[in-house]
Design an enzyme around this catalytic site. Structure first.
Site, short mmCIF file in Angstrom:
data_model
loop_
_atom_site.label_atom_id
_atom_site.label_comp_id
_atom_site.label_asym_id
_atom_site.label_seq_id
_atom_site.Cartn_x
_atom_site.Cartn_y
_atom_site.Cartn_z
N ASP A 139 -47.56 -20.56 -38.14
CA ASP A 139 -46.54 -21.55 -37.58
C ASP A 139 -46.45 -21.52 -35.98
O ASP A 139 -46.46 -22.59 -35.34
CB ASP A 139 -45.32 -21.26 -38.21
CG ASP A 139 -45.18 -21.70 -39.56
OD1 ASP A 139 -46.28 -22.29 -40.12
OD2 ASP A 139 -43.96 -21.48 -40.29
N LYS A 167 -51.43 -26.55 -34.46
CA LYS A 167 -51.29 -27.14 -35.96
C LYS A 167 -50.94 -28.35 -36.37
O LYS A 167 -50.06 -28.69 -35.81
CB LYS A 167 -50.39 -26.11 -36.50
CG LYS A 167 -50.27 -25.93 -37.98
CD LYS A 167 -49.48 -24.87 -38.55
CE LYS A 167 -49.21 -24.86 -40.17
NZ LYS A 167 -48.49 -23.63 -40.60
N TYR A 209 -43.49 -18.25 -50.54
CA TYR A 209 -43.82 -17.03 -50.82
C TYR A 209 -43.28 -16.11 -49.60
O TYR A 209 -42.71 -16.63 -48.57
CB TYR A 209 -45.23 -16.92 -50.91
CG TYR A 209 -46.05 -17.42 -49.84
CD1 TYR A 209 -46.07 -16.87 -48.71
CD2 TYR A 209 -46.43 -18.71 -49.92
CE1 TYR A 209 -46.77 -17.67 -47.51
CE2 TYR A 209 -46.99 -19.58 -49.03
CZ TYR A 209 -47.12 -19.02 -47.75
OH TYR A 209 -47.66 -19.57 -46.65
C1 SIN Z 1 -46.11 -17.78 -40.65
O1 SIN Z 1 -46.41 -18.42 -39.67
O2 SIN Z 1 -45.99 -16.71 -40.75
C2 SIN Z 1 -46.02 -18.69 -42.21
C3 SIN Z 1 -47.05 -19.57 -42.36
C4 SIN Z 1 -48.53 -19.24 -42.18
O3 SIN Z 1 -48.88 -18.24 -41.76
O4 SIN Z 1 -49.53 -20.27 -42.73
#
Ligand code: SIN
Length: 351
Positions: free
Chosen positions: A116, A188, A49
């Site tokens: 991320d 993470k 997405y």
């Molecule tokens: C992002 O890091 O912007 C995409 C993935 C996420 O927020 O889980």
């Protein structure tokens, strides 16, 4: 007479409601994008997405319960997939957080962020925010359009943490999936699961206990008001590259980093921060040229200890319990102050 009594009662009720509203703390939500602001084609689409597509006001409107805990205001800093995060945005964000927290009418900050690189921005703020007031980063693993989206509850919890007295002075915090972690230690751990943020070496600071955050420990490392890093006049951070070691590693990436103008290299080594014998000459050469090299590890848990005499003689430092991406943030800030290796060694010991 009856009318008079009635209007007095109504004014008293309104005054009481007004006082109750005024008594709520003020929380500013700064939005940067991410999956928490992500939008998919259907409510069953959980991957592929577009992150960072919904604006701050829509995020706020989706969680009216936040208003029971704080007067909420929102601001859009950027709206990106956090894979595209830059030091320039991190600098802009830190400056804005400091501006807001210097005001007596701001009691806490919540930052919505992609997961991320959330840990990198959180650690950057942990080192550069000059306030004891709570600063809480929050994200989500499922887009806002998904069945069982985790963003709204995470956001509500973030506001609860940002208004909690115990959160003050604990450094920048991260909350997802009910777990509260310190910015320095959190990482993470899972690519897609909602239970992804943990501190594998040092553990969580707390967790949500129904309506309130419960804290169990605090970091002993320097942060926020006790940090020496002042970014108020910094316009650009130095280039620091991370080099990930592997079988057949041969120093090509280290040479490329130097050619690209890196002022620092974080080496994500194997095991306890080991360096491939074919890569060592390139790192030694870089170090001789004045590039500061820090050994970290690609292993997710444990301390990168002082290594071989050969590495020490080459002036290579070690990251301790910081993972490569956190070591990179600290090295960027250290290099914005000094290139003296003993000073940078001290910085790695204290933060
Ligand atoms: C992002 O890091 O912007 C995409 C993935 C996420 O927020 O889980």
């Amino acid at each position: 007479m009856k009318k008079l009594l009635l209007s007095a009662a109504v004014s008293a009720t309104l005054a009481f409601a007004g006082a109750a509203m005024a008594a709520l703390p003020n929380v500013s939500i700064l939005a940067t994008g991410g999956t928490i602001a992500g939008s998919a084609a259907s409510n069953t689409q959980m991957t592929g997405y577009k992150a960072g597509s919904i604006g701050i006001q829509t995020l706020i409107n989706a969680v009216p319960a936040m208003k029971q805990y704080a007067n909420i205001s929102g601001e859009q800093i950027c709206n990106i997939d956090s894979a595209n995060m830059t030091s320039d945005i991190q600098l802009k964000l830190a400056k804005r957080v400091n501006e807001l927290l210097a005001r007596s009418d701001v009691n806490g900050i919540v930052i919505t962020h992609g997961t991320d690189t959330l840990e990198e921005t959180a650690y950057f703020l942990n080192l550069t925010v000059k306030s004891d007031k709570p600063v809480v980063l929050v994200g989500a693993m499922r887009p806002a359009t998904a069945i069982s989206a985790d963003g709204p509850l995470n956001l509500l919890n973030a506001v609860k943490v940002a208004t909690s007295k115990e959160a003050a002075g604990k450094g920048v915090l991260v909350i997802l999936n009910d777990e509260i972690n310190g910015a320095r230690d959190v990482t993470k751990m899972n690519t897609t699961n909602v239970d992804t943020f943990h501190a594998p070496i040092l553990g969580a600071l707390g967790m949500m206990n129904s309506d309130k955050p419960a804290f169990f420990r605090a970091s002993t490392k320097r942060h926020t008001k006790a940090s020496e890093f002042d970014i108020s006049k910094v316009k650009k951070l130095p280039r620091v590259d991370i080099i990930y070691s592997h079988a057949d590693d041969d120093g090509v990436m280290a040479k490329a980093a130097v050619a690209a103008g890196a002022k620092g290299i974080v080496h994500a080594g194997t095991g306890d921060g080991s360096i491939h014998e074919k890569t060592f000459p390139a790192l030694e050469q870089a170090s001789k040229k004045g590039v500061v090299v820090v050994r970290s590890s690609r292993v997710p848990s444990g301390i990168t200890t002082v290594g071989t005499d050969e590495w020490t003689k080459a002036g290579i430092l070690e990251s301790g319990s910081l993972n490569p991406q956190k070591a990179r943030i600290l090295l960027q800030l250290a290099l914005s102050k000094t290139t003296n290796r003993e000073e940078i060694r001290r910085i790695f010991e204290q933060y």
